[in-house]
Design an enzyme around this catalytic site. Structure first.
Site, PDB file in Angstrom:
ATOM      1  N   TYR A 160      -3.331  20.390 -17.166  1.00 61.62           N
ATOM      2  CA  TYR A 160      -2.607  21.616 -17.619  1.00 61.62           C
ATOM      3  C   TYR A 160      -3.259  22.279 -18.780  1.00 61.62           C
ATOM      4  CZ  TYR A 160       1.215  19.126 -14.709  1.00 61.62           C
ATOM      5  OH  TYR A 160       1.931  18.320 -14.048  1.00 61.62           O
ATOM      6  N   GLU A 210     -11.702  10.480 -17.082  1.00 64.74           N
ATOM      7  CA  GLU A 210     -11.238   9.384 -18.226  1.00 64.74           C
ATOM      8  C   GLU A 210     -11.745   8.086 -17.849  1.00 64.74           C
ATOM      9  OE1 GLU A 210      -6.915   9.891 -17.141  1.00 64.74           O
ATOM     10  OE2 GLU A 210      -6.884   8.147 -16.007  1.00 64.74           O
ATOM     11  N   HIS A 248      -2.449   5.243 -17.375  1.00 63.38           N
ATOM     12  CA  HIS A 248      -2.778   5.159 -15.832  1.00 63.38           C
ATOM     13  C   HIS A 248      -3.113   3.733 -15.263  1.00 63.38           C
ATOM     14  CE1 HIS A 248      -3.557   9.792 -16.058  1.00 63.38           C
ATOM     15  NE2 HIS A 248      -2.459   9.639 -15.977  1.00 63.38           N
TER      16      HIS A 248
END
Lengths: 291, 385
Positions: A160, A210, A248
Site C-alpha cells: 500500500y 523481503e 511472515h
C-alpha cells in the site's frame, strides 16, 4: 490492459458470510467489482446484501453464475479444502487471503494445482487489483489509480505504501499483485513478470521483496534474460537479524541465505533499479521513466 | 518453533528412527541415576540449548564412569555456554542429555527441508558429516546429494536407496540407511516439521546407522494439530520480552538498537526498521501490531517496547487502509495516556482519514511529534535520540 483480473472478471467469494468475507465482499462491490456469487456451505439459497446469491458449493456457484475468479476468506484449517473446491469447480484464478495455513498443506495444494488449469494467488496476501477495473482483495482502493505501472509484492501494507507513493507522483497502476508472504505460494514474481511482459499498457514494474528464500534472485536472473521494461525494486529487512522469522512465515534468513544484501546485489547485477530506502519507491519509478 | 536435541530424539525414536539411548537430566543427581540405569563404560554428557556448535564451546563431553557423568553434569548445569550461534552473551544450560557412547566408523549428514524455489521437500545427504552443511554447500557442493519429493507420492524407497549408495554405504548398511531415511521422512511430514538435521549421522563399525545428533524445527502454523509438540516449547530459550509479546499475540522481535518501532504489517515493519537505520539510528525491535491496531494492542505494544531499557525514542508507523487513521490516532492517544510514556514518540499515520488523524494527534495534550511521510518520520525520531 491489465493482468489476471479485469472488468470482465466474475468473482465468487468463498466464506462470504464470515466477518472478513462479508466486509471485504462489500468493499469489492462498492469498488464496482463484479461479485456474482458467494459460497457458504449450509447457507445456499440466501442472498448477500439482498443481491448476491449464496450457494452451498463452488460448483453450483460457477454453474449458475459463470464465476471465473474465486477469493478465499476461510480460516487456515479449512482454506486448503476451499482452494481444492475452487479448482475442482474450474475457476481460472483462486486468490487466497488466509494467513497461517500449514506449509505441508500448501505443498499438497501447490503440487495438485499443477495438474489443473487453476492459478492460485497467495496465500497470506492482500489479493490482486487492476485499478479502475476490479479489486479482488483487501487492499484500500482509494490509494490506487489506473495507469501504467505493474506492482508485485510479498507484503501487504508495504505494498500500500508503494502504491500510495506511485499515485502521489502521478503514476497509476495496471495491476497490483500481492503474491503473499508464505514459503509456498501459487504465483511467483516470474509468473507475474511473464504476464506484464506481454501487457502493452505496462510501462514499468516495481517489485517489492523481503528477506527469506531466493525468489528475488531467481526473478533477477529471469529479468536479465527475458524482460526489457524498466524494473525498480525494494527489499525489506536490510536490518533483520539471521534466524528470526520476521512476521511472515517466509521472512527468515536461514543458514546465512536469504539476506536483503544478497537480493539487492543480485537485482542490481541484473540491471534493476534498487532503492535502499522504502521512502524512494515512487520517486525511483518516476525517475527511471523520466517523469 | 525449535526444540532441544533430547526432545527431537524422543520424537524420532517414536517414529522408529535409530537413535542412541539417552535421557534428559535437570540435576546432577538425575544425571547420575540415568547413567547408573543405562550402564556401560562410556557416556556422553550434552548441554541442551537451542544453538549449534555446542561441542566447541565445551557443551559436549565424554565420561568414562557414572561418577564422571555426575561431575560433568554438575559443571554444565547453570553454566553459560557460548557458541558461534548464541552470540557473545551465550545461553544458560538448564538441562543435559546423558547419552550412550557410540563407536563411530563414519560420520555423515542427513537433512530435510522445504526447497522454496521448487515448492517441494528435499532430502539432502552428504559424506561430510560433523561439518556445517552451509560450509559444505559453499566449498564442496558436489558432496551434497539431493532427492526432491513429490507430495503426491511421498518419498519412495528407491530415493532413499539412491542416497544410501551415493554415500558409499555397502552391504547391510544400505538396508539400515534406507530404513532410517524413510522413517525420518515420515517423522518430518507427520509432525509438520520445517527442518530436520541429523549431523552427524553415524555408521558404527557393526554397520548400524544412528542419529548421533538431531535438530528439528516445526512449522508454527501447524502446531495446532500437534499439542504434544507445542508443549515442548522452552521459553528459557527465548528472549523474555518476546515471550511476553507472544502472550499478547504480538509479533515482536528484540534487536540491539535504540529506536523502538510499532508498525502494522510485517513488510512495512521491516521497511520501517530499515529507514530508521538509513536515517542514522538503529531499530530496537520488530513489532507488527497487525491490521487492527486498537487501543489494547497499541498499549501492550508500548509496554513491551518500553521494557527495553535501550529504547530512547519510539516511532509508530501505521498505514491505514481498511482501518481508519483517525481511529488509530484515538487508540494511540488513549494508550499513551494510560501508560508512563517516558521517551519521545513520533507518529506517522498515512491512508484513510490521515489528515484528521494528524490533527487529532497534534491537538491532543500528549507530546507527540507527527510526521506525514516515512522519511520525515525516520528523521524526526532519530533527531530525538
Amino acid at each position: 490492459m491489465s493482468i489476471i483480473v479485469d472488468e470482465n472478471s466474475r468473482i465468487v467469494v468463498q466464506g462470504i458470510t464470515g466477518k472478513e468475507g462479508s466486509f471485504h465482499a462489500g468493499q469489492m462491490i462498492e469498488y464496482g467489482t463484479k461479485v456474482v456469487a458467494g459460497v457458504t456451505p449450509g447457507k445456499g439459497g440466501s442472498k448477500f446484501q439482498d443481491s448476491v446469491p449464496i450457494y452451498n458449493t463452488v460448483k453450483e456457484a460457477v454453474d449458475a453464475t459463470q464465476a471465473n475468479v474465486s477469493i478465499v476468506f476461510v480460516p487456515p484449517r479449512f482454506a486448503p479444502d476451499a482452494i481444492y473446491e475452487a479448482a475442482d469447480a474450474g475457476v481460472e484464478t483462486v486468490v487466497c487471503i488466509t494467513e497461517g495455513i500449514p506449509a505441508r498443506d500448501m505443498l499438497n495444494v501447490y503440487n495438485y494445482l499443477k495438474s489443473t488449469k487453476t492459478r492460485m494467488i497467495g496465500p497470506n496476501c492482500p489479493g490482486i487489483m487492476s485499478p479502475g477495473k476490479c479489486k479482488v482483495g483487501i487492499m484500500p482502493a482509494f490509494i490506487h489509480e489506473q495507469g501504467t505501472i505493474g506492482v508485485i509484492s510479498r507484503s501487504g501494507t508495504l505494498t500500500y505504501e508503494a502504491v500510495h507513493q506511485l499515485t502521489r507522483v502521478g503514476l497509476g497502476q495496471t495491476t497490483c499483485i500481492g503474491i503473499g508472504g508464505d514459503p509456498v505460494i501459487g504465483t511467483r514474481y516470474i509468473d507475474c513478470l511473464e504476464l506484464f511482459k506481454d501487457d502493452d499498457e505496462t510501462e514499468a514494474v516495481i517489485m517489492i521483496g523481503e528477506i527469506g528464500g531466493t525468489a528475488e534472485e531467481e526473478a533477477a536472473e529471469w529479468i536479465k534474460e527475458n524482460f526489457n521494461k524498466p524494473v525498480v525494486a525494494f527489499i525489506a529487512g536490510q536490518t533483520a537479524p539471521p534466524g528470526k522469522r520476521m512476521g511472515h512465515a517466509g521472512a527468515i534468513i536461514s543458514g546465512g541465505k536469504g539476506t536483503a544484501a544478497e537480493k539487492m546485489a543480485a537485482l542490481r547485477a541484473a540491471g534493476i533499479h534498487v532503492c535502499e530506502s522504502p521512502a524512494d519507491m515512487g520517486k525511483t519509478v518516476a525517475k527511471v521513466l523520466g517523469k | 518453533m525449535n526444540i532441544h536435541e533430547y526432545q527431537a530424539k524422543d520424537i524420532l525414536r517414536s517414529y522408529g528412527v535409530a537413535v542412541p539411548g539417552g535421557k534428559v537430566a535437570f540435576s546432577a543427581d538425575e544425571a547420575e541415576a540415568i547413567a547408573k540405569e543405562m550402564g556401560g563404560d562410556i557416556f556422553v554428557v550434552k548441554a541442551q540449548i537451542h544453538a549449534g556448535g555446542r561441542g566447541k564451546g565445551g557443551g559436549v563431553k565424554l565420561a568414562k564412569s557414572v561418577a564422571e557423568v555426575r561431575e560433568l553434569a554438575d559443571q554444565m548445569l547453570g553454566m553459560t555456554l557460548v557458541t558461534h550461534q548464541t552470540g557473545p552473551e551465550g545461553k544458560t544450560v538448564h538441562r543435559v542429555l546423558i547419552a550412550e557412547g557410540v563407536d563411530i566408523a563414519r560420520e555423515l549428514y542427513l537433512g530435510i527441508v522445504l526447497d522454496r524455489s521448487v515448492s517441494k521437500l528435499v532430502v539432502m545427504a552428504s559424506t561430510e558429516g560433523g561439518v556445517e552443511i552451509e560450509t559444505v554447500a559453499e566449498e564442496t557442493p558436489e558432496k551434497i546429494y539431493k532427492e526432491y519429493i513429490d507430495p503426491q507420492t511421498d518419498m519412495q524407497p528407491f530415493q532413499a536407496r539412491r542416497l544410501a549408495f551415493k554415500l558409499g554405504l555397502e552391504g547391510d548398511q544400505i538396508k539400515h540407511a534406507t530404513k532410517f531415511i524413510l522413517q525420518l521422512y515420515s517423522a518430518f511430514t507427520e509432525t509438520d516439521a520445517s527442518l530436520m538435521e541429523i549431523n552427524p549421522l553415524v555408521v558404527t563399525p557393526a554397520g548400524e546407522v544412528l542419529a548421533l545428533d538431531a535438530k528439528i524445527g516445526f512449522d508454527d502454523n501447524a502446531l495446532y494439530r500437534h499439542k504434544n509438540i507445542a508443549e515442548m516449547r522452552d521459553t528459557n530459550e527465548e528472549d523474555p520480552l518476546e515471550v511476553r509479546a507472544s502472550e499478547h499475540h504480538l509479533n515482536y522481535i528484540k534487536l540491539d538498537g535504540n529506536v523502538g518501532c510499532m508498525v502494522n504489517g510485517a513488510g512495512l515493519a521491516m521497511a520501517t526498521m530499515d529507514i530508521i537505520k538509513l536515517a542514522g539510528g538503529m531499530p530496537a525491535n520488530f513489532l507488527d501490531v497487525g491490521g487492527g491496531a486498537n487501543v489494547e494492542t497499541v498499549r501492550n505494544g508500548f509496554e513491551i517496547i518500553l521494557s527495553d531499557p535501550n529504547v530512547k525514542a519510539v516511532l509508530v508507523n501505521i498505514f491505514g487502509g481498511i482501518v481508519r487513521c483517525d481511529r488509530v490516532a484515538n487508540g494511540i492517544i488513549e494508550a499513551a495516556k494510560s501508560i508512563d510514556l517516558s521517551v519521545p514518540l513520533v507518529v506517522r499515520l498515512e491512508g484513510t482519514n490521515a489528515k484528521e488523524a494528524r490533527e487529532l494527534l497534534a491537538n491532543s495534550d500528549m507530546n507527540f511529534e507527527v510526521a506525514s511521510s516515512l522519511e520525515e518520520a525516520a528523521e524526526k525520531v532519530v533527531a530525538l535520540i
